[in-house]
Structures are given as structure tokens and as C-alpha cells.
Design an enzyme around this catalytic site. Sequence first.
Site, PDB file in Angstrom:
ATOM      1  N   ALA A  61    -101.205 -11.090  -6.305  1.00 32.49           N
ATOM      2  CA  ALA A  61    -101.351 -12.370  -6.999  1.00 32.49           C
ATOM      3  C   ALA A  61    -101.394 -12.367  -8.522  1.00 32.49           C
ATOM      4  O   ALA A  61    -101.626 -11.180  -8.932  1.00 32.49           O
ATOM      5  CB  ALA A  61    -102.274 -13.141  -6.412  1.00 32.49           C
ATOM      6  N   GLY A 106    -101.767  -9.855  -2.283  1.00 33.78           N
ATOM      7  CA  GLY A 106    -100.602 -10.687  -1.853  1.00 33.78           C
ATOM      8  C   GLY A 106     -99.504  -9.874  -1.380  1.00 33.78           C
ATOM      9  O   GLY A 106     -98.914 -10.451  -0.468  1.00 33.78           O
ATOM     10  N   GLU A 109    -100.102  -8.526   2.155  1.00 28.20           N
ATOM     11  CA  GLU A 109    -100.208  -9.828   2.841  1.00 28.20           C
ATOM     12  C   GLU A 109     -98.793 -10.297   3.266  1.00 28.20           C
ATOM     13  O   GLU A 109     -98.348 -10.810   4.420  1.00 28.20           O
ATOM     14  CB  GLU A 109    -101.058 -10.975   2.346  1.00 28.20           C
ATOM     15  CG  GLU A 109    -102.414 -10.706   2.363  1.00 28.20           C
ATOM     16  CD  GLU A 109    -103.421 -11.527   1.494  1.00 28.20           C
ATOM     17  OE1 GLU A 109    -104.201 -12.207   2.119  1.00 28.20           O
ATOM     18  OE2 GLU A 109    -102.930 -12.211   0.379  1.00 28.20           O
ATOM     19  N   GLU A 129    -108.909  -7.118  -3.201  1.00 27.63           N
ATOM     20  CA  GLU A 129    -109.466  -8.418  -3.682  1.00 27.63           C
ATOM     21  C   GLU A 129    -111.143  -8.176  -3.802  1.00 27.63           C
ATOM     22  O   GLU A 129    -111.364  -8.983  -4.551  1.00 27.63           O
ATOM     23  CB  GLU A 129    -109.156  -9.390  -2.687  1.00 27.63           C
ATOM     24  CG  GLU A 129    -107.613  -9.771  -2.686  1.00 27.63           C
ATOM     25  CD  GLU A 129    -106.845  -9.239  -1.761  1.00 27.63           C
ATOM     26  OE1 GLU A 129    -105.813  -9.487  -1.409  1.00 27.63           O
ATOM     27  OE2 GLU A 129    -107.158  -8.033  -1.112  1.00 27.63           O
TER      28      GLU A 129
END
Length: 256
Positions: A61, A106, A109, A129
Site C-alpha cells: 500500500a 497489499g 494480498e 505490516e
Amino acid sequence: MVVQLTIEDGIGTIRLDRPPMNALNTEVQEELRAAAQQAAADDAVAAVIVYGGEKVFAAGADIKEMATMSYVDMVGRAPALSAAFDMVARIPKPVVAAITGYALGGGCELALACDWRIAAADAKLGQPEINLGIIPGAGGTQRLARLVGPAKAKDLVMSGRLVDAQEALAMGLVDRVVPTAQEVFPAAVELVRRYVGGPAQALRAAKLAVDGGLSMDLASGLAWETQQFAALFATDDRREGMAAFVEKRKPDFTGR
């Protein structure tokens, strides 16, 4: 445009293009959702590759964008991020992630939302994270645990450590490793080319049966499988497939 869908020979490629690291900011998330919807709806697309280019898949992200967000801001934004990846997961067609460089946070993911993952030998994957004082928020605790098991998922999520392609292969996080980044996309094409011209409704049902059943107990999953199985007897491809078997010829599927 930082995310585009291109179609060639029945294969749709969702290409992330936000240099230098394909950071998944709001713009990327929304365009990714739109590209996934387009790929799902377009009958010209038989299978999908998610690709970030030869240098990097997606490094996570956009931390600079998130750093100034409050709890109230993220309560509104987090579901949209998760929904963008969920749209990829719900593409009713075979989907493979072609991973080069980094697939972190992300980016990992996003790869987890695909059916398979092919990685270059020098790729790195992980959910770092925890090093930011947070946890994965778009599937990194849920899809990862279902893929590699809870113990390995907790290791990755709670340590934040990165794994190389070979360790990722050993734990089931990726499905194939190729020697170089240049070979990743051709390998992804090779993997999904077999589905072009296949029985699209049966492929859709197979994906729905497996993915849907994972969230059910065994009895419910078996009932769900039976429902998907029986529904295929209404399709032209089922009639063609069985006729071709009886007549000892190759079936000519139309996707209907």
C-alpha cells in the site's frame, strides 16, 4: 491510467503500472476493481494474468497516503481496499499472479486473491505490516491462513519477515518458480492458455465450488458442489462435451 486490461488470444492481462514500486494507492485500488469487473464480464476473456511488469509486482500500500489517515478515515477506506482485491478473487475465470521483484503487504494480498502464483527466483513475498504497527487488512490474515495454514500465516504476519521464492514454494504460497523475471509472464501465459476455448461455465462452477466450499462445513460444501454440478446439465457445453466423448472426438466448446 495506472491499471489497464489488455486482451490477446483470449487471455486478459491486468497490468499494474505505477512506477517505481506499483504502490497500491486509492487510484490503483479503484482502477484494479474496474479492470477486474471488466475481465469478469467480457466473454472475450477466458483467463486472466495479474502482472506488475518485469521489475516489481507490487510493493504494498501507499504508506505516505495512509500515514495521515485517522481511524475514522480508515474505517471508511479499508472496506474499499478489501473489496478491490475481492473483485479479483471473484473473477469467474482462471486467474494467475505473475510475480516479479516484490509482492509485499497489499501486493502479497493481491497475489493471494488469484488462483495461482508464479514467481521469479529472486522474488520476495511477505506481509510486513506489523513493522508499521498494524496488521494486513485486505486478506493477508484470512486468505494466507487458508492457503498455507494458520501456523505459517501467523509466522509471516506476526514477524513481518520476507520469504524468498523457494521458501514461498515450499510453504505453498507460490505454485511455481521460474529462473528469471523475464520468464514469469510467459510462464503465466503457458499456465492459463489451456483454459482458452474451454468450457467456460464449467470452469466458473469449479472455481465457485472450491472457493465457496472453503467457507462452509463439509455437509454444506458437498451440497454446494452438488448444486453447481447439476446446474451444468443446462449448458450447451455439457451436451457438447458428452457428445464428443461418445463420438470419440475433440469437443468444440462455446462457453454456453
